[in-house]
Scaffold this motif. Structure first.
Motif, PDB file in Angstrom:
ATOM      1  N   ALA A 249      12.929 -33.839  12.706  1.00 43.33           N
ATOM      2  CA  ALA A 249      13.623 -33.815  13.990  1.00 43.33           C
ATOM      3  C   ALA A 249      13.185 -34.945  14.910  1.00 43.33           C
ATOM      4  O   ALA A 249      13.858 -35.236  15.884  1.00 43.33           O
ATOM      5  CB  ALA A 249      13.376 -32.476  14.686  1.00 43.33           C
ATOM      6  N   VAL A 250      12.058 -35.603  14.608  1.00 46.38           N
ATOM      7  CA  VAL A 250      11.554 -36.549  15.590  1.00 46.38           C
ATOM      8  C   VAL A 250      11.235 -37.934  15.026  1.00 46.38           C
ATOM      9  O   VAL A 250      11.236 -38.908  15.771  1.00 46.38           O
ATOM     10  CB  VAL A 250      10.280 -35.999  16.276  1.00 46.38           C
ATOM     11  N   GLY A 251      10.917 -38.067  13.754  1.00 45.78           N
ATOM     12  CA  GLY A 251      10.442 -39.334  13.233  1.00 45.78           C
ATOM     13  C   GLY A 251      11.530 -40.183  12.621  1.00 45.78           C
ATOM     14  O   GLY A 251      12.354 -39.689  11.852  1.00 45.78           O
ATOM     15  N   TYR A 252      11.510 -41.486  12.967  1.00 49.45           N
ATOM     16  CA  TYR A 252      12.500 -42.392  12.401  1.00 49.45           C
ATOM     17  C   TYR A 252      12.392 -42.459  10.882  1.00 49.45           C
ATOM     18  O   TYR A 252      13.383 -42.366  10.160  1.00 49.45           O
ATOM     19  CB  TYR A 252      12.336 -43.791  12.995  1.00 49.45           C
ATOM     20  N   VAL A 253      11.168 -42.630  10.380  1.00 51.22           N
ATOM     21  CA  VAL A 253      10.971 -42.737   8.936  1.00 51.22           C
ATOM     22  C   VAL A 253      11.441 -41.474   8.235  1.00 51.22           C
ATOM     23  O   VAL A 253      12.057 -41.518   7.169  1.00 51.22           O
ATOM     24  CB  VAL A 253       9.494 -43.032   8.607  1.00 51.22           C
ATOM     25  N   ALA A 254      11.175 -40.328   8.855  1.00 49.56           N
ATOM     26  CA  ALA A 254      11.599 -39.067   8.264  1.00 49.56           C
ATOM     27  C   ALA A 254      13.120 -38.944   8.237  1.00 49.56           C
ATOM     28  O   ALA A 254      13.702 -38.457   7.261  1.00 49.56           O
ATOM     29  CB  ALA A 254      10.991 -37.899   9.039  1.00 49.56           C
ATOM     30  N   VAL A 255      13.762 -39.372   9.311  1.00 49.59           N
ATOM     31  CA  VAL A 255      15.226 -39.336   9.347  1.00 49.59           C
ATOM     32  C   VAL A 255      15.806 -40.283   8.297  1.00 49.59           C
ATOM     33  O   VAL A 255      16.762 -39.952   7.586  1.00 49.59           O
ATOM     34  CB  VAL A 255      15.741 -39.705  10.753  1.00 49.59           C
ATOM     35  N   LEU A 256      15.214 -41.475   8.192  1.00 47.55           N
ATOM     36  CA  LEU A 256      15.650 -42.420   7.173  1.00 47.55           C
ATOM     37  C   LEU A 256      15.492 -41.805   5.784  1.00 47.55           C
ATOM     38  O   LEU A 256      16.410 -41.877   4.954  1.00 47.55           O
ATOM     39  CB  LEU A 256      14.833 -43.705   7.280  1.00 47.55           C
ATOM     40  N   ARG A 257      14.333 -41.190   5.535  1.00 48.15           N
ATOM     41  CA  ARG A 257      14.089 -40.579   4.233  1.00 48.15           C
ATOM     42  C   ARG A 257      15.059 -39.433   3.965  1.00 48.15           C
ATOM     43  O   ARG A 257      15.568 -39.275   2.846  1.00 48.15           O
ATOM     44  CB  ARG A 257      12.653 -40.070   4.165  1.00 48.15           C
ATOM     45  N   ALA A 258      15.339 -38.634   4.996  1.00 45.31           N
ATOM     46  CA  ALA A 258      16.243 -37.506   4.828  1.00 45.31           C
ATOM     47  C   ALA A 258      17.651 -37.980   4.446  1.00 45.31           C
ATOM     48  O   ALA A 258      18.288 -37.414   3.557  1.00 45.31           O
ATOM     49  CB  ALA A 258      16.302 -36.685   6.121  1.00 45.31           C
ATOM     50  N   GLY A 259      18.134 -39.036   5.131  1.00 46.91           N
ATOM     51  CA  GLY A 259      19.472 -39.536   4.820  1.00 46.91           C
ATOM     52  C   GLY A 259      19.562 -40.141   3.441  1.00 46.91           C
ATOM     53  O   GLY A 259      20.509 -39.875   2.676  1.00 46.91           O
ATOM     54  N   VAL A 260      18.588 -40.965   3.091  1.00 53.19           N
ATOM     55  CA  VAL A 260      18.592 -41.594   1.765  1.00 53.19           C
ATOM     56  C   VAL A 260      18.430 -40.539   0.683  1.00 53.19           C
ATOM     57  O   VAL A 260      19.065 -40.605  -0.382  1.00 53.19           O
ATOM     58  CB  VAL A 260      17.485 -42.663   1.669  1.00 53.19           C
ATOM     59  N   THR A 261      17.585 -39.540   0.937  1.00 56.42           N
ATOM     60  CA  THR A 261      17.382 -38.469  -0.032  1.00 56.42           C
ATOM     61  C   THR A 261      18.667 -37.694  -0.275  1.00 56.42           C
ATOM     62  O   THR A 261      19.028 -37.397  -1.420  1.00 56.42           O
ATOM     63  CB  THR A 261      16.282 -37.502   0.465  1.00 56.42           C
ATOM     64  N   GLU A 262      19.376 -37.381   0.816  1.00 52.86           N
ATOM     65  CA  GLU A 262      20.627 -36.641   0.655  1.00 52.86           C
ATOM     66  C   GLU A 262      21.648 -37.466  -0.121  1.00 52.86           C
ATOM     67  O   GLU A 262      22.364 -36.954  -0.977  1.00 52.86           O
ATOM     68  CB  GLU A 262      21.196 -36.239   2.016  1.00 52.86           C
ATOM     69  N   ALA A 263      21.705 -38.761   0.171  1.00 55.82           N
ATOM     70  CA  ALA A 263      22.664 -39.628  -0.520  1.00 55.82           C
ATOM     71  C   ALA A 263      22.336 -39.785  -1.992  1.00 55.82           C
ATOM     72  O   ALA A 263      23.236 -39.916  -2.829  1.00 55.82           O
ATOM     73  CB  ALA A 263      22.694 -41.001   0.152  1.00 55.82           C
ATOM     74  N   ALA A 264      21.044 -39.777  -2.320  1.00 59.30           N
ATOM     75  CA  ALA A 264      20.634 -40.076  -3.688  1.00 59.30           C
ATOM     76  C   ALA A 264      20.439 -38.846  -4.560  1.00 59.30           C
ATOM     77  O   ALA A 264      20.649 -38.904  -5.777  1.00 59.30           O
ATOM     78  CB  ALA A 264      19.340 -40.890  -3.670  1.00 59.30           C
ATOM     79  N   ARG A 265      20.052 -37.715  -3.953  1.00 56.72           N
ATOM     80  CA  ARG A 265      19.615 -36.589  -4.769  1.00 56.72           C
ATOM     81  C   ARG A 265      20.542 -35.387  -4.753  1.00 56.72           C
ATOM     82  O   ARG A 265      20.460 -34.540  -5.649  1.00 56.72           O
ATOM     83  CB  ARG A 265      18.213 -36.145  -4.334  1.00 56.72           C
ATOM     84  N   GLN A 266      21.392 -35.271  -3.746  1.00 58.05           N
ATOM     85  CA  GLN A 266      22.326 -34.157  -3.747  1.00 58.05           C
ATOM     86  C   GLN A 266      23.588 -34.572  -4.503  1.00 58.05           C
ATOM     87  O   GLN A 266      24.328 -35.458  -4.039  1.00 58.05           O
ATOM     88  CB  GLN A 266      22.663 -33.735  -2.318  1.00 58.05           C
ATOM     89  N   PRO A 267      23.855 -33.977  -5.659  1.00 58.72           N
ATOM     90  CA  PRO A 267      24.938 -34.450  -6.529  1.00 58.72           C
ATOM     91  C   PRO A 267      26.290 -34.574  -5.838  1.00 58.72           C
ATOM     92  O   PRO A 267      26.993 -35.569  -6.013  1.00 58.72           O
ATOM     93  CB  PRO A 267      24.969 -33.395  -7.644  1.00 58.72           C
ATOM     94  N   ILE A 268      26.653 -33.585  -5.028  1.00 58.49           N
ATOM     95  CA  ILE A 268      27.977 -33.609  -4.411  1.00 58.49           C
ATOM     96  C   ILE A 268      28.100 -34.747  -3.402  1.00 58.49           C
ATOM     97  O   ILE A 268      29.165 -35.355  -3.255  1.00 58.49           O
ATOM     98  CB  ILE A 268      28.287 -32.244  -3.760  1.00 58.49           C
TER      99      ILE A 268
END
Length: 372
Positions: free
Chosen positions: A187-206
């Motif tokens: 909810a607060v960290g830039y790096v965490a938000v970046l990681r969350a977005g890239v993770t969703e794009a790369a690891r969630q099949p749909i």
């Protein structure tokens, strides 16, 4: 509309040439522009997610305006290169931010079902803005040369930034991707938000499947850059090329608007429409007659319909906090696809381009299947 109504667009290559730059120097400027866009694409999307999508859109207009100021104030290779760096950064900040702001704003009001229709209208307006730009560029250049064209372009960018500040912004507090759950920094960290977005794009099949679909399909639009060259090769006189090609933005806008209204089309239907578009372009290339431009215009309209629907499917599948980041990952893929297509075109084998288009059409039903 303001963001795409910039009169320097049709003239900046001529500005470089008239300033004395060689073809090689102009090519390096385009390379700088593309490189900055690719490098900044995903990090800027995460900035928009972490801080403000509205601020990202505002920064996009301001950076682009600053780039044009550099071109006008000190025309020459260093200023042109600096301007492209600023323009590349501005484009990266705007990429994905508008879609994220619009979708999450509607979702916060429980009205996300309206996203397809509104996004289709936005795309249509952006395409239609190409029509007055060509006329404005001619009139302004006749009246005041590159300086007047440049300053009006700066004004358009500043107006775009000003309008962006008025856009309402509401965040949709969606759950973080599974791999990031429990991380208090989401909810607060830039790096965490970046990681969350890239993770969703790369690891969630749909989501990953939709990102790939947007990346490969959106990259095909780079071939529009060759439309003037093709029209000329097919027998259209140089003076008539701009008029003949007006059908492309018009039919493209119609296709985008229809795509927004037909957001529930089945993946197989989208694949068939894209295959028809590719076949029309291939047939026009074989015919090599001026009438082929009409076929290309119809194909462009069908392509925009499919592209808008595919973009909509991506937004509908994103559930985490990094919507602009995910969209920027797809935009990065579009840039890579475009570069690959430019390289293929350079081989002088248009049949390969047609084969690529048909391959993309064949893959759409798999990439956009509900259980991807």
């Amino acid at each position: 509309m303001l963001a795409d109504s910039v009169p320097i667009y049709p003239l900046y290559s001529l500005l470089f040439a008239d300033t004395g730059l060689s073809d090689a120097q102009i090519s390096t400027l385009f390379l700088i522009w593309s490189t900055v866009g690719i490098v900044a694409e995903v990090p800027s999307g995460a900035l928009a997610d972490r801080f403000s999508r509205r601020a990202a859109l505002t920064a996009s207009g301001l950076l682009q305006a600053a780039g044009y100021v550099a071109w006008i104030a000190a025309p020459g290779y260093p200023a042109f290169a600096a301007g492209f760096v600023l323009w590349g950064l501005g484009g990266a900040f705007g990429s994905g931010a508008l879609e994220a702001l619009l979708y999450d704003g509607l979702a916060s009001a429980g009205a996300e079902e309206h996203y397809p229709r509104i996004y289709g209208r936005i795309t249509a307006v952006r395409l239609l803005s190409q029509l007055p730009v060509a006329l404005a560029a001619t009139v302004l250049f006749t009246a005041g040369g590159y300086d007047l064209v440049g300053w009006v372009s700066v004004a358009c960018c500043l107006a775009t930034a000003g309008v962006a500040t008025l856009l309402p912004e509401a965040r949709c507090h969606a759950p973080a991707p599974p791999d990031a759950e429990g991380d208090p920094l989401i909810a607060v960290g830039y790096v965490a938000v970046l990681r969350a977005g890239v993770t969703e794009a790369a690891r969630q099949p749909i989501v990953r499947a939709a990102v790939v679909a947007v990346a490969v399909l959106g990259g095909l639009e780079a071939l529009e850059e060759y439309s003037s060259l093709l029209a000329h090769q097919w027998g259209v006189t140089t003076s008539a090329v701009p008029l003949v090609l007006l059908g492309m933005p018009v039919l493209g806008a119609a296709g985008a608007a229809l795509g927004g209204a037909a957001g529930r089309l089945r993946p197989l239907t989208l694949a068939v429409l894209l295959a028809v578009a590719v076949a029309l372009v291939g047939g026009a290339a074989l015919l090599r007659q001026p009438v082929g431009v009409a076929g290309v215009a119809v194909a462009y309209g069908l392509y925009q319909l499919v592209l808008v629907v595919t973009d909509i499917r991506l937004q509908q599948r994103v559930t985490g906090p990094g919507r602009a980041t995910v969209t920027s990952v797809a935009a990065l893929g579009m840039e890579v696809t475009a570069v690959a297509l430019f390289a293929i075109w350079a081989t002088g084998q248009p049949a390969i381009i047609v084969a690529v288009g048909l391959a993309v059409a064949a893959a759409l039903p798999w990439l956009l299947r509900p259980e991807a």
